[in-house]
Design an enzyme around this catalytic site. Structure first.
Site, mmCIF file in Angstrom:
data_model
loop_
_atom_site.group_PDB
_atom_site.id
_atom_site.type_symbol
_atom_site.label_atom_id
_atom_site.label_comp_id
_atom_site.label_asym_id
_atom_site.label_seq_id
_atom_site.Cartn_x
_atom_site.Cartn_y
_atom_site.Cartn_z
ATOM 1 N N ARG A 1 47.961 -9.671 -37.153
ATOM 2 C CA ARG A 1 46.846 -9.421 -36.221
ATOM 3 C C ARG A 1 47.175 -9.794 -34.779
ATOM 4 O O ARG A 1 46.285 -9.993 -33.950
ATOM 5 C CB ARG A 1 45.568 -10.143 -36.672
ATOM 6 C CG ARG A 1 45.033 -9.645 -37.998
ATOM 7 C CD ARG A 1 43.600 -10.084 -38.212
ATOM 8 N NE ARG A 1 43.087 -9.539 -39.479
ATOM 9 C CZ ARG A 1 43.087 -10.200 -40.615
ATOM 10 N NH1 ARG A 1 43.564 -11.423 -40.682
ATOM 11 N NH2 ARG A 1 42.604 -9.646 -41.720
ATOM 12 N N HIS B 1 60.805 13.310 -22.203
ATOM 13 C CA HIS B 1 59.387 13.202 -21.842
ATOM 14 C C HIS B 1 59.159 13.661 -20.399
ATOM 15 O O HIS B 1 58.247 14.442 -20.109
ATOM 16 C CB HIS B 1 58.905 11.758 -22.018
ATOM 17 C CG HIS B 1 57.498 11.542 -21.565
ATOM 18 N ND1 HIS B 1 56.413 12.044 -22.242
ATOM 19 C CD2 HIS B 1 56.992 10.875 -20.480
ATOM 20 C CE1 HIS B 1 55.298 11.720 -21.614
ATOM 21 N NE2 HIS B 1 55.622 11.002 -20.541
ATOM 22 N N LYS C 1 49.379 0.489 -23.209
ATOM 23 C CA LYS C 1 49.295 1.504 -24.256
ATOM 24 C C LYS C 1 50.534 1.415 -25.143
ATOM 25 O O LYS C 1 51.658 1.500 -24.649
ATOM 26 C CB LYS C 1 49.244 2.911 -23.654
ATOM 27 C CG LYS C 1 47.889 3.381 -23.227
ATOM 28 C CD LYS C 1 48.020 4.861 -22.838
ATOM 29 C CE LYS C 1 46.728 5.450 -22.387
ATOM 30 N NZ LYS C 1 46.888 6.873 -22.029
ATOM 31 N N GLU D 1 40.923 3.535 -20.872
ATOM 32 C CA GLU D 1 40.877 4.994 -20.702
ATOM 33 C C GLU D 1 39.511 5.607 -21.043
ATOM 34 O O GLU D 1 39.405 6.573 -21.790
ATOM 35 C CB GLU D 1 41.982 5.654 -21.547
ATOM 36 C CG GLU D 1 42.374 7.036 -21.040
ATOM 37 C CD GLU D 1 43.607 7.576 -21.713
ATOM 38 O OE1 GLU D 1 44.449 8.141 -21.009
ATOM 39 O OE2 GLU D 1 43.752 7.451 -22.942
ATOM 40 N N GLU E 1 57.616 11.120 -13.526
ATOM 41 C CA GLU E 1 56.403 10.299 -13.486
ATOM 42 C C GLU E 1 56.089 9.839 -12.060
ATOM 43 O O GLU E 1 54.925 9.675 -11.693
ATOM 44 C CB GLU E 1 56.537 9.089 -14.414
ATOM 45 C CG GLU E 1 56.605 9.432 -15.898
ATOM 46 C CD GLU E 1 55.247 9.799 -16.503
ATOM 47 O OE1 GLU E 1 54.234 9.788 -15.780
ATOM 48 O OE2 GLU E 1 55.215 10.094 -17.711
ATOM 49 N N ARG F 1 41.341 6.280 -15.867
ATOM 50 C CA ARG F 1 42.727 6.201 -16.333
ATOM 51 C C ARG F 1 43.264 7.555 -16.796
ATOM 52 O O ARG F 1 44.483 7.762 -16.816
ATOM 53 C CB ARG F 1 42.840 5.163 -17.464
ATOM 54 C CG ARG F 1 44.283 4.901 -17.860
ATOM 55 C CD ARG F 1 44.455 3.656 -18.712
ATOM 56 N NE ARG F 1 45.844 3.484 -19.069
ATOM 57 C CZ ARG F 1 46.359 2.404 -19.639
ATOM 58 N NH1 ARG F 1 45.585 1.379 -19.919
ATOM 59 N NH2 ARG F 1 47.644 2.336 -19.935
ATOM 60 N N ASN G 1 47.269 11.168 -16.828
ATOM 61 C CA ASN G 1 47.733 12.187 -17.773
ATOM 62 C C ASN G 1 48.047 13.525 -17.105
ATOM 63 O O ASN G 1 48.266 14.520 -17.796
ATOM 64 C CB ASN G 1 46.671 12.406 -18.861
ATOM 65 C CG ASN G 1 46.480 11.167 -19.711
ATOM 66 O OD1 ASN G 1 47.437 10.485 -20.062
ATOM 67 N ND2 ASN G 1 45.230 10.845 -20.018
ATOM 68 N N LYS H 1 49.532 2.471 -10.810
ATOM 69 C CA LYS H 1 49.074 2.315 -12.192
ATOM 70 C C LYS H 1 48.231 1.052 -12.340
ATOM 71 O O LYS H 1 47.226 1.049 -13.058
ATOM 72 C CB LYS H 1 50.260 2.297 -13.157
ATOM 73 C CG LYS H 1 49.817 2.391 -14.609
ATOM 74 C CD LYS H 1 50.908 2.831 -15.539
ATOM 75 C CE LYS H 1 50.347 3.087 -16.928
ATOM 76 N NZ LYS H 1 51.379 3.518 -17.884
ATOM 77 N N HIS I 1 50.523 15.822 -18.646
ATOM 78 C CA HIS I 1 50.850 15.299 -19.968
ATOM 79 C C HIS I 1 50.217 16.081 -21.117
ATOM 80 O O HIS I 1 50.761 16.083 -22.222
ATOM 81 C CB HIS I 1 50.442 13.831 -20.067
ATOM 82 C CG HIS I 1 51.370 12.901 -19.351
ATOM 83 N ND1 HIS I 1 51.604 12.992 -17.997
ATOM 84 C CD2 HIS I 1 52.137 11.863 -19.791
ATOM 85 C CE1 HIS I 1 52.474 12.042 -17.638
ATOM 86 N NE2 HIS I 1 52.801 11.354 -18.711
ATOM 87 N N HIS J 1 52.990 16.925 -23.530
ATOM 88 C CA HIS J 1 53.058 16.421 -24.909
ATOM 89 C C HIS J 1 53.105 17.576 -25.902
ATOM 90 O O HIS J 1 53.797 17.503 -26.925
ATOM 91 C CB HIS J 1 51.851 15.532 -25.212
ATOM 92 C CG HIS J 1 51.944 14.160 -24.616
ATOM 93 N ND1 HIS J 1 50.899 13.273 -24.623
ATOM 94 C CD2 HIS J 1 52.964 13.519 -23.990
ATOM 95 C CE1 HIS J 1 51.265 12.142 -24.032
ATOM 96 N NE2 HIS J 1 52.514 12.275 -23.641
#
Length: 354
Positions: free
Chosen positions: A119, A261, A141, A233, A183, A237, A241, A223, A244, A248
Site C-alpha cells: 500500500r 513517444h 502520474k 487531472e 514535449e 492538467r 495532453n 508542468k 497525446h 497515444h
C-alpha cells in the site's frame, strides 16, 4: 545547481537540476530518507552505463537492482508482479526507498510498483532521458499499459525528490535526444511562446545542450504550475495532453515499434494543428511554423495510418468522459483552448476534407 519546489501540501517535493548530480547522490537521498535500504529499478540499457558507478556511489547502502527490458513493452502488470516478488525477496518494507533510475517507462512502472506494494513505499525519480527529465518524472502520474490501451492502469504517486542530471544526456542516441524535445515543443505551444522561439533558434544537438538547463527548468516549471493547480487531472492538467490523444493512438496502432513517444506526440500535434487551422480555432501559419520546428528537431510530421483503427484506439482513452473527448487545441503559439467533441464526431472533426 538549481532547484524548483512543487507545492502539493504533504506531497510536496523538490526538483534539482545540474550537471554531475549523481556524484552526490547519497547527499540528496538523505534529504528525504534516513534509512539504508534501496530498491533500484532500471533497464538493461541504462544498467550498461551506470550500474558500476551507482554501486560505488551507494557503497554505504544496502541496495538491490531490478533490471527491466528497455522499452514500452515492459510496462505490463506481469512485470509489476515480478517486481513485487523481487521486493519481497529483498525484504523491502514500507520504511525503505524505491529508486526509479531510467527513462519514462522505468519511472512509470517503478512509481506504480512503489504506490501499490504494501500500500505504498516512498520513491524518488532519477530520469535519464530528455523525455523523462522534461515530463514524465514530474507530476506523479505512474502506471502500466494494457493490451487495450496505454496507461490504463495507474495511480497518482508523487516522488519524494527528482534529480535531473544533465550530464547523463550524453549517453542518449540522437533519436532519443530529439524524442524528448517533442514535449518541450508541446510546452511552448500550450503555454510559452518564448520557449518555442528559443527552440527555433537552436539548429543542432550541440546548440540545444548549450541551453539545456534553461530548457529543462522552464519545461518543469510549466508542468509544476499546472500540477499545483490540478494534481489529479480534473481540469487544467489536461492541457499537458496536447498531441497525446492522437499520439497515444499511433503508439498503440504500431505496437510501440515504429515511433518513440515523442515522435508519436509530434505527429499528434501536427494532426491537431491541421484540424485547428481548418476549423478556424488556430491562427493561420501556426501549423507551418510548428512543422518547421519539429522537422528541424528531426521529428516526424506525417504518416499514412489507418484512421478508423486509430480512432477506435482513441475512443478507449481513459480521459474520455460521458462519450466526449477533450481535444487540446492551440489558438496561437503559447495559448491553448479545450474543445469537447462527441466520440461519434471524432473522425469528421479530425479528418474531414483530408
Amino acid at each position: 545547481m538549481r532547484e524548483l519546489h512543487v507545492n502539493l501540501g504533504e506531497n510536496s517535493y523538490d526538483i534539482l537540476f545540474g550537471s554531475g548530480l549523481l556524484k552526490n547522490l547519497p547527499e540528496y537521498i538523505k534529504r528525504v530518507y534516513k534509512g539504508k535500504k534501496l530498491f533500484i529499478i532500471t533497464d538493461n540499457n541504462v544498467e550498461k552505463y551506470y550500474r558500476e558507478q551507482l554501486e560505488t556511489i551507494l557503497k554505504d547502502y544496502d541496495f538491490t537492482f531490478y533490471i527491466l527490458e528497455a522499452g514500452e513493452k515492459s510496462k505490463t502488470l506481469d512485470n509489476v508482479a515480478k517486481i513485487y516478488k523481487a521486493m519481497i525477496n529483498s525484504s523491502l518494507s514500507r520504511d525503505d526507498l524505491v529508486v526509479a533510475f531510467g527513462g519514462g517507462v522505468t519511472g512509470d512502472i517503478a512509481g506504480f510498483a512503489a504506490a501499490t506494494y504494501m500500500r505504498g513505499v516512498p520513491f524518488i525519480q532519477i530520469p535519464t532521458t530528455l523525455l523523462s527529465q522534461v515530463d514524465s518524472s514530474v507530476g506523479g502520474k505512474v502506471g502500466v499499459d494494457l493490451v487495450e490501451g496505454k496507461n490504463l492502469v495507474g495511480a497518482f504517486n508523487q516522488p519524494k525528490i527528482v534529480l535531473i542530471d544533465t550530464s547523463v544526456l550524453k549517453t542518449l542516441t540522437d533519436r532519443y535526444f530529439f524524442d524528448g524535445l517533442a514535449e518541450v515543443v508541446k510546452y511552448g505551444c500550450i503555454h510559452d511562446e518564448n520557449l518555442f522561439s528559443l527552440l527555433e533558434g537552436l539548429k543542432n544537438r550541440e546548440e540545444v545542450m548549450e541551453h539545456i538547463e534553461d530548457i529543462l527548468f522552464r519545461s518543469c516549471d510549466i508542468k509544476r504550475e499546472v500540477v499545483e493547480e490540478d494534481e489529479k487531472e480534473h481540469g487544467l492538467r489536461m492541457i499537458l495532453n496536447f498531441g497525446h490523444t492522437v499520439g497515444h493512438g499511433l503508439e498503440q496502432y504500431y505496437n510501440y515499434e515504429k515511433y518513440t513517444h515523442g515522435e508519436a506526440v509530434s505527429l499528434g500535434m501536427i494532426e491537431i494543428l491541421e484540424t485547428g487551422e481548418r476549423e478556424g480555432i488556430t491562427e493561420k501559419g501556426t501549423l507551418e511554423r510548428t512543422k518547421k520546428l519539429l522537422m528541424q528537431l528531426n521529428l516526424p510530421v506525417e504518416d499514412k495510418y489507418n484512421r478508423e483503427d486509430v480512432i477506435k484506439i482513441m475512443k478507449r482513452d481513459k480521459k474520455n468522459k460521458k462519450g466526449e473527448v477533450n481535444f487540446v487545441m492551440i489558438e496561437k503559439i503559447g495559448k491553448h483552448k479545450i474543445v469537447k467533441i462527441k466520440e461519434e464526431k471524432m473522425y469528421d472533426f479530425l479528418y474531414k476534407n483530408r
